[in-house]
Write a protein that holds these residues in place. Sequence first.
Motif, PDB file in Angstrom:
ATOM      1  N   GLU A 212     -15.507  -1.731 -21.779  1.00 22.52           N
ATOM      2  CA  GLU A 212     -16.974  -1.279 -21.896  1.00 22.52           C
ATOM      3  C   GLU A 212     -17.203  -0.624 -23.050  1.00 22.52           C
ATOM      4  OE1 GLU A 212     -18.994   0.161 -18.265  1.00 22.52           O
ATOM      5  OE2 GLU A 212     -16.900   0.282 -17.301  1.00 22.52           O
ATOM      6  N   SER A 213     -18.110  -0.279 -23.588  1.00 26.42           N
ATOM      7  CA  SER A 213     -18.864   0.468 -24.726  1.00 26.42           C
ATOM      8  C   SER A 213     -19.968   0.991 -24.520  1.00 26.42           C
ATOM      9  CB  SER A 213     -18.663  -0.358 -25.924  1.00 26.42           C
ATOM     10  OG  SER A 213     -19.539  -1.409 -25.788  1.00 26.42           O
ATOM     11  N   ARG A 214     -20.504   2.132 -25.520  1.00 26.04           N
ATOM     12  CA  ARG A 214     -21.638   2.858 -25.275  1.00 26.04           C
ATOM     13  C   ARG A 214     -21.970   3.435 -26.588  1.00 26.04           C
ATOM     14  NH1 ARG A 214     -20.972   7.960 -21.707  1.00 26.04           N
ATOM     15  NH2 ARG A 214     -20.441   9.005 -23.777  1.00 26.04           N
ATOM     16  N   ILE A 215     -23.483   3.436 -26.929  1.00 23.49           N
ATOM     17  CA  ILE A 215     -23.843   3.938 -28.153  1.00 23.49           C
ATOM     18  C   ILE A 215     -24.240   5.334 -27.780  1.00 23.49           C
ATOM     19  CG2 ILE A 215     -25.768   3.662 -29.725  1.00 23.49           C
ATOM     20  CD1 ILE A 215     -25.949   0.568 -29.067  1.00 23.49           C
ATOM     21  N   ASP A 216     -23.745   6.130 -28.426  1.00 24.65           N
ATOM     22  CA  ASP A 216     -24.309   7.636 -28.072  1.00 24.65           C
ATOM     23  C   ASP A 216     -25.466   8.063 -28.887  1.00 24.65           C
ATOM     24  OD1 ASP A 216     -22.364   8.120 -26.016  1.00 24.65           O
ATOM     25  OD2 ASP A 216     -20.859   8.978 -27.509  1.00 24.65           O
ATOM     26  N   ALA A 236     -15.687   3.451 -26.725  1.00 29.30           N
ATOM     27  CA  ALA A 236     -15.486   2.384 -26.405  1.00 29.30           C
ATOM     28  C   ALA A 236     -13.982   2.647 -25.354  1.00 29.30           C
ATOM     29  CB  ALA A 236     -15.378   1.202 -27.015  1.00 29.30           C
ATOM     30  N   TRP A 237     -13.810   2.013 -24.243  1.00 28.74           N
ATOM     31  CA  TRP A 237     -12.849   2.165 -23.284  1.00 28.74           C
ATOM     32  C   TRP A 237     -12.246   1.012 -22.588  1.00 28.74           C
ATOM     33  CZ3 TRP A 237     -17.682   3.929 -22.502  1.00 28.74           C
ATOM     34  CH2 TRP A 237     -18.460   3.573 -21.478  1.00 28.74           C
ATOM     35  N   GLN A 238     -11.125   0.888 -22.303  1.00 25.93           N
ATOM     36  CA  GLN A 238     -10.743   0.173 -21.375  1.00 25.93           C
ATOM     37  C   GLN A 238      -9.228   0.711 -20.895  1.00 25.93           C
ATOM     38  OE1 GLN A 238      -9.462  -4.100 -21.610  1.00 25.93           O
ATOM     39  NE2 GLN A 238     -10.113  -4.381 -19.275  1.00 25.93           N
ATOM     40  N   PRO A 239      -9.291   1.740 -20.031  1.00 29.12           N
ATOM     41  CA  PRO A 239      -7.797   2.642 -20.294  1.00 29.12           C
ATOM     42  C   PRO A 239      -6.578   1.942 -19.576  1.00 29.12           C
ATOM     43  CG  PRO A 239      -9.860   3.868 -19.252  1.00 29.12           C
ATOM     44  CD  PRO A 239     -10.443   2.564 -19.658  1.00 29.12           C
ATOM     45  N   THR A 279     -34.369  -1.322 -42.109  1.00 23.83           N
ATOM     46  CA  THR A 279     -35.727  -1.299 -42.696  1.00 23.83           C
ATOM     47  C   THR A 279     -36.796  -0.868 -41.952  1.00 23.83           C
ATOM     48  OG1 THR A 279     -35.791  -3.485 -41.702  1.00 23.83           O
ATOM     49  CG2 THR A 279     -34.993  -3.349 -44.130  1.00 23.83           C
ATOM     50  N   LYS A 280     -38.099  -0.796 -42.560  1.00 25.18           N
ATOM     51  CA  LYS A 280     -39.351  -0.359 -41.541  1.00 25.18           C
ATOM     52  C   LYS A 280     -39.381  -1.322 -40.432  1.00 25.18           C
ATOM     53  CE  LYS A 280     -41.819   2.767 -44.879  1.00 25.18           C
ATOM     54  NZ  LYS A 280     -43.312   2.878 -45.489  1.00 25.18           N
ATOM     55  N   GLY A 281     -39.936  -0.503 -39.033  1.00 29.39           N
ATOM     56  CA  GLY A 281     -39.956  -1.419 -38.098  1.00 29.39           C
ATOM     57  C   GLY A 281     -39.161  -1.168 -36.717  1.00 29.39           C
ATOM     58  N   SER A 282     -39.256  -1.887 -35.841  1.00 28.09           N
ATOM     59  CA  SER A 282     -38.660  -1.573 -34.503  1.00 28.09           C
ATOM     60  C   SER A 282     -37.178  -2.574 -34.616  1.00 28.09           C
ATOM     61  CB  SER A 282     -39.349  -1.837 -33.133  1.00 28.09           C
ATOM     62  OG  SER A 282     -40.461  -1.121 -32.955  1.00 28.09           O
ATOM     63  N   HIS A 283     -36.299  -1.714 -34.006  1.00 29.58           N
ATOM     64  CA  HIS A 283     -35.013  -2.537 -33.935  1.00 29.58           C
ATOM     65  C   HIS A 283     -34.236  -2.239 -32.747  1.00 29.58           C
ATOM     66  CE1 HIS A 283     -35.038  -2.817 -38.552  1.00 29.58           C
ATOM     67  NE2 HIS A 283     -35.485  -1.720 -38.449  1.00 29.58           N
ATOM     68  N   ARG A 284     -33.589  -3.548 -32.231  1.00 31.89           N
ATOM     69  CA  ARG A 284     -32.738  -3.445 -31.046  1.00 31.89           C
ATOM     70  C   ARG A 284     -31.248  -3.449 -31.755  1.00 31.89           C
ATOM     71  NH1 ARG A 284     -33.018  -8.897 -29.192  1.00 31.89           N
ATOM     72  NH2 ARG A 284     -30.738  -9.202 -30.257  1.00 31.89           N
ATOM     73  N   ILE A 285     -30.444  -2.320 -31.106  1.00 31.30           N
ATOM     74  CA  ILE A 285     -29.218  -2.218 -31.326  1.00 31.30           C
ATOM     75  C   ILE A 285     -28.174  -2.602 -30.227  1.00 31.30           C
ATOM     76  CG2 ILE A 285     -27.467  -0.856 -32.317  1.00 31.30           C
ATOM     77  CD1 ILE A 285     -29.632   0.889 -33.836  1.00 31.30           C
ATOM     78  N   GLN A 286     -27.082  -3.260 -30.348  1.00 28.87           N
ATOM     79  CA  GLN A 286     -25.996  -3.721 -29.287  1.00 28.87           C
ATOM     80  C   GLN A 286     -24.760  -3.472 -29.700  1.00 28.87           C
ATOM     81  OE1 GLN A 286     -27.592  -7.653 -28.545  1.00 28.87           O
ATOM     82  NE2 GLN A 286     -28.093  -7.280 -26.574  1.00 28.87           N
ATOM     83  N   VAL A 287     -23.854  -3.114 -28.801  1.00 34.86           N
ATOM     84  CA  VAL A 287     -22.467  -3.093 -29.027  1.00 34.86           C
ATOM     85  C   VAL A 287     -21.630  -3.512 -28.014  1.00 34.86           C
ATOM     86  CG1 VAL A 287     -22.375  -0.772 -27.417  1.00 34.86           C
ATOM     87  CG2 VAL A 287     -20.790  -1.067 -29.404  1.00 34.86           C
TER      88      VAL A 287
END
Length: 320
Positions: A212-216, A236-239, A279-287
């Motif tokens: 798993e991973s997470r955007i803080d 991000a983790w997978q112990p 750039t200006k505008g809305s953005h979707r960020i994934q990890v």
Amino acid sequence: RRAVRLPAPATTAPAVPAGASLDVEGITPYVTPNSDFYRIDTALRVPSVDTADWKLRIHGAVDHEVELTWDDLLALPLEEHHATLSCVSNEVGGDLIGTALWLGYPIRKLLERAVPHASADMVLSRSIDGFTAGTPLDVLQDDGTAALLAVGMNGEPLPPEHGFPVRMVVPGLFGYVSATKWVTELEVTRFADAQGYWTPRGWSERGPVKLESRIDTPRTGATVDAGSTVAIAGVAWQPHTGVKGVQVRVGDGAWEEATLADSVSADTWRQWVYRWTPTKGSHRIQVRAVSADGEVQTSVERPPAPNGASGWHTVEVRAA
């Protein structure tokens, strides 16, 4: 608890490397303070256990029953180990996860004393409050897994809400099948003959932690400055397996490699950062993360039940 003085560990944990913590505002600390560490309890009140009364009994499908008092446990050569623990009910991007420095004694060495029968495949741990967890016996016996009967957390006795005086810590397994707090009993048995607390309630019998991973940072709904350099960062983790890569995608663009921080071992999460000029505008960020054995984190979205959530953590931000 205030009167407890834990002995110095016979085996100390490696120092956390300076490169394990990125200088990024808003990122989760590499080691979680005790006060911020997540809690999941089944009891309405935190149990109060006197160390003078505490005992651990190992029994069931074993050649020799073992009983251990508090003084017996502290007299053993204790070990330190950093480990990330997480809850199976954690949503994608959730905060039911934390990393601590644990002090305890290897459970495998106690099981060696008991000599489990060849037919056994599970250890049913019991808490003083009645909670039970079914842990695969082979995981607890594995020389490469730092499964501890823990008495210390981040340099102090376990806080009451985290299991004082003794709890289990097993890297690589969700807490509902391994992290019994206020533990008093280990029954060696079989999955065919016994169930932990959550299994009859619809959760899977075994609970390996998923990749798993997470955007803080930035968080969903944030506004960032167009044309500036923005740090997209998280953990991000997978112990027990470990993470060797993290990739970030903005909109429908290509997956880009993030910079990974160092870590003490594969049993802990890793911080990561990707520098982005919006750039200006809305953005979707994934990890998404890549494990040390080459697995790429799945995009398939699943809820926590019955064996842990999956999918890519996604945030929406605006650049102005």
